[in-house]
Design an enzyme around this catalytic site. Structure first.
Site, mmCIF file in Angstrom:
data_model
loop_
_atom_site.group_PDB
_atom_site.id
_atom_site.type_symbol
_atom_site.label_atom_id
_atom_site.label_comp_id
_atom_site.label_asym_id
_atom_site.label_seq_id
_atom_site.Cartn_x
_atom_site.Cartn_y
_atom_site.Cartn_z
ATOM 1 C CG PHE A 245 -0.309 -0.048 2.537
ATOM 2 C CD1 PHE A 245 0.191 1.084 3.155
ATOM 3 C CD2 PHE A 245 -0.201 -1.265 3.201
ATOM 4 C CE1 PHE A 245 0.792 1.015 4.394
ATOM 5 C CE2 PHE A 245 0.399 -1.345 4.440
ATOM 6 C CZ PHE A 245 0.902 -0.192 5.039
ATOM 7 C CG ASP A 246 3.471 4.528 1.426
ATOM 8 O OD1 ASP A 246 3.904 4.888 0.327
ATOM 9 O OD2 ASP A 246 3.572 5.219 2.463
ATOM 10 C CE1 TYR B 238 -2.415 5.579 9.204
ATOM 11 C CE2 TYR B 238 -1.423 3.438 8.775
ATOM 12 C CZ TYR B 238 -1.381 4.815 8.697
ATOM 13 O OH TYR B 238 -0.301 5.437 8.100
ATOM 14 C CG PHE C 172 5.611 -0.785 7.791
ATOM 15 C CD1 PHE C 172 5.516 0.117 6.745
ATOM 16 C CD2 PHE C 172 4.565 -0.865 8.695
ATOM 17 C CE1 PHE C 172 4.393 0.926 6.610
ATOM 18 C CE2 PHE C 172 3.451 -0.060 8.576
ATOM 19 C CZ PHE C 172 3.363 0.837 7.516
#
Length: 250
Positions: free
Chosen positions: A181-182, A225, A242
């Site tokens: 997603f990033d 989140y 991550f």
């Protein structure tokens, strides 16, 4: 005499029977032909509609469908009966009598959306916890008191940052299903930010890392989140993964 009568009656009946059988065969053949024609028509109807994006009306119509379809998918409404949905829209646009009043429709829709979101959230929460429970037993994975999980991939020898420091990092963020997603790596540009300006899981991990470290972080939703997520990329109750390289403490 009785036998003779039987033979005569059978002889007279045979032409009628033969004629009846031939008529049935003709009827069967006709029905088969009709069925084949209907099958061909159904196959034609099932073919995807060819969209001409050079036509302004078709282009706008398709774009509306993309936006609405994406919203439906993101909010869990992708299980709707699309034929009924389109029928209702056509009834509204054509000013036809509606089967339900607009306010009743709004109430039904809101109730359905709430129920759908609750169901999806419960499943996501369960899957998130299951992933973390299984992951913490894997070789090299460590768990902190907050529930943050991490694995040291490569060790650096530089200094560790504090919450007041700025850091430069390369990272790739993924969902547990592997969806990226990033990623600063994909952008080809490291990110620089203050340690206390990111999600709690990052803030905690960065203070334990040294310059040159490469870690994989497994961050529970409570340190990421939360229950809301960060739509559309990050669903509610998402555990995040991550790959982080701490390049520099500024």
């Amino acid at each position: 005499m009785r036998f003779l009568l039987y033979v005569l009656s059978a002889a007279f009946a045979f032409p009628a029977f033969a004629q009846s059988k031939k008529e049935l065969q003709n009827q069967v053949a006709e029905l088969q032909s009709r069925i084949a024609k209907l099958d061909a028509e159904i196959a034609e109807l099932k073919k995807p509609l060819e969209v001409n994006l050079n036509d302004s009306t078709e282009q706008v119509s398709y774009c509306f469908g993309v936006v609405l379809g994406q919203n439906f998918k993101n909010t869990g409404l992708d299980s709707l009966d699309m034929e009924v949905f389109v029928t209702a829209m056509q009834d509204v646009i054509a000013d036809k009598p509606l089967k339900v009043r607009p306010k009743e429709a709004e109430a039904t829709m809101q109730h359905y959306m709430q129920a759908t979101m609750m169901k999806r959230s419960a499943v996501a929460k369960e899957q998130s916890q299951k992933f973390l429970d299984e992951n913490k037993t894997k070789e090299g994975v460590k768990t902190t008191a907050t529930g943050l999980q991490y694995k040291v991939v490569a060790q650096g020898t530089g200094k560790s940052p504090t919450t007041a420091d700025r850091v430069t990092v390369h990272y790739t963020g993924k969902l547990v299903d592997g969806t990226v997603f990033d990623s600063s790596v994909q952008r080809g540009q490291p990110a620089t930010f203050r340690v206390n300006q990111v999600i709690p899981g990052w803030t905690e991990a960065l203070q334990m890392m040294k310059e040159g470290d490469k870690w994989t972080l497994f961050i529970p939703y409570s340190l990421a989140y939360g229950e809301r997520g960060s739509p559309p990329q990050i669903p509610p109750f998402s555990t995040l993964i991550f790959d982080v390289e701490l390049m520099k403490v500024n």
